[in-house]
Design an enzyme around this catalytic site. Sequence first.
Site, PDB file in Angstrom:
ATOM      1  N   HIS A   1       0.966  -1.226   0.015  1.00 15.18           N
ATOM      2  CA  HIS A   1       0.125   0.113  -0.029  1.00 15.18           C
ATOM      3  C   HIS A   1       1.020   1.330   0.134  1.00 15.18           C
ATOM      4  O   HIS A   1       0.331   2.296   0.459  1.00 15.18           O
ATOM      5  CB  HIS A   1      -0.825   0.039   1.358  1.00 15.18           C
ATOM      6  CG  HIS A   1      -2.149  -0.884   1.180  1.00 15.18           C
ATOM      7  ND1 HIS A   1      -3.285  -0.600   1.899  1.00 15.18           N
ATOM      8  CD2 HIS A   1      -2.831  -1.163  -0.309  1.00 15.18           C
ATOM      9  CE1 HIS A   1      -4.268  -1.333   1.163  1.00 15.18           C
ATOM     10  NE2 HIS A   1      -3.775  -1.795   0.074  1.00 15.18           N
ATOM     11  N   CYS A   2       2.023   1.135  -0.423  1.00 14.43           N
ATOM     12  CA  CYS A   2       2.982   2.333  -0.669  1.00 14.43           C
ATOM     13  C   CYS A   2       3.140   2.878  -2.043  1.00 14.43           C
ATOM     14  O   CYS A   2       2.358   3.608  -2.147  1.00 14.43           O
ATOM     15  CB  CYS A   2       4.568   2.023   0.152  1.00 14.43           C
ATOM     16  SG  CYS A   2       4.316   1.997   1.982  1.00 14.43           S
ATOM     17  N   ILE A   3       3.775   2.210  -2.658  1.00 19.88           N
ATOM     18  CA  ILE A   3       4.307   2.787  -4.118  1.00 19.88           C
ATOM     19  C   ILE A   3       3.242   2.833  -5.019  1.00 19.88           C
ATOM     20  O   ILE A   3       2.968   3.628  -5.855  1.00 19.88           O
ATOM     21  CB  ILE A   3       5.582   1.720  -4.668  1.00 19.88           C
ATOM     22  CG1 ILE A   3       6.746   1.829  -3.603  1.00 19.88           C
ATOM     23  CG2 ILE A   3       5.972   2.480  -5.847  1.00 19.88           C
ATOM     24  CD1 ILE A   3       7.331   3.224  -3.074  1.00 19.88           C
TER      25      ILE A   3
END
Length: 479
Positions: A254-256
């Site tokens: 759920h970051c990049i």
Amino acid sequence: MIGLGYVGLPTALALRASGVRVIGIDVSADRLRDIRAGSVDLAPRDRERLADALLDAAFLLTDDPRASAWADTVLICVPTPVDPHQVPDLTMLTAACASAVAYAVPGQLLVLTSTSYVGTTRDLLLAPLAARGMRVETDVFVAFAPERIDPGSAGHSQDLTPRVVGGAGRRSTVSAAAVLSRISPSVHTVGSPEAAEMTKLWENTFRAVNIALANELADNCAVFGLDPRAVIDAAATKPYGFMPFYPGPGVGGHCIPCDPHYLLWQLRAERIPSPVVDAAMRAIAERPGRMAGLITAKLAARGIPVAGARVLLVGIAYKRGVADLRESPALEIMGLLADWGATVAFTDPLVPRAELRGATLTGLADPWEQRWDLVVLHTLHPGTDLSRLGPEHTVLDISQDRRGPGTAGTYRAGGAAGAAGPSGAGWAHASASAAGGPSAGAGAHRAAGADAPLRTDVPPRTDAALRTDGPAGPVVAPA
């Protein structure tokens, strides 16, 4: 601690290990059950910490949001995903912040750690607190301190990773820094919550742009028959002005795949273009589709149409050493292959099952008893044993593993000279753009019968051996 997911739980355990009494709040009864059972994905040290914490009556786990009123400090650690249209989904964050505000008490410190757009802390905490009549910096204290959790990486544990804090005022900043210094080697303070929010967006947007560039340059290397990892490692010997990023099948978590969209979403509302970031995120979104196209091209090169082909993915988690399937490119790759008529299966020591196109796929513990038209290396967890890959297997390596050959190398029995692959054979490199197969995004090519149900039974092949030297006919791939 509001939110006990991949960020909240390790943070809660680190704070408890530092001597802090912790109340863990999560609205998911299933998540709380898994935590109490110890059946959650954690680093070895955090697993030990959890076992110890579960024996401590002072370590409280609850789904009652009112419990935040008992705390001196409330940390908000909930997911901030995007929807299928890559629009920020603030549902969980809005609910968590509203709960924290509703039960805030005088003297309390509220620290938001979830990645979000610039101004989130002001919109979801400061303004609602003021509406309650609570004076920030006098009655209550507020800061933003973006999480820095790297799942599966022991070298980037919280006690080795500096933190950034931006408070609503000096007292809020100092208070938040004091709490986080218990679990971090240093705390860097900035002048406002907005500066801290932009810090996180900058960090992950930087990574997204460089990963997209690494994927593109890796495909360029393949045009010249070069191993992109060897080139990257050579470039990384430069002691200044370069940071290595490695190509792979796509990005997950759920970051990049998500965080830069919070920046783009906010900029679009202001009608401000960000062409470099926008292009990078489009390339990232298209990468799994390009890998699926590469798989069909490799099958076609051996005279095997994708419809009816048997394809095994080795490792489907989004990164090495974790059981996390969030945004994993493997899910899209397998889904596309199934849409095009292939029989797909996977083996992953950390992921027992996966939901795909409304069906449940169960991982194969010993896939080598069956025969496959193509084995795709997607995520090579530490300790992955490839010793049973032999001359009868055709292998496509699209993994991000730095130990092996480049981003799209095909293992061929008795293959060409090159970096050593399993069983000592060579690896030949290819790319999504040079393979002769589909290279557009996921939606650009669909096979007839795309609505056919996903086949999960993986019936064994009856032919005596895989064809390793199939006819070099035209590419048989979805139109």
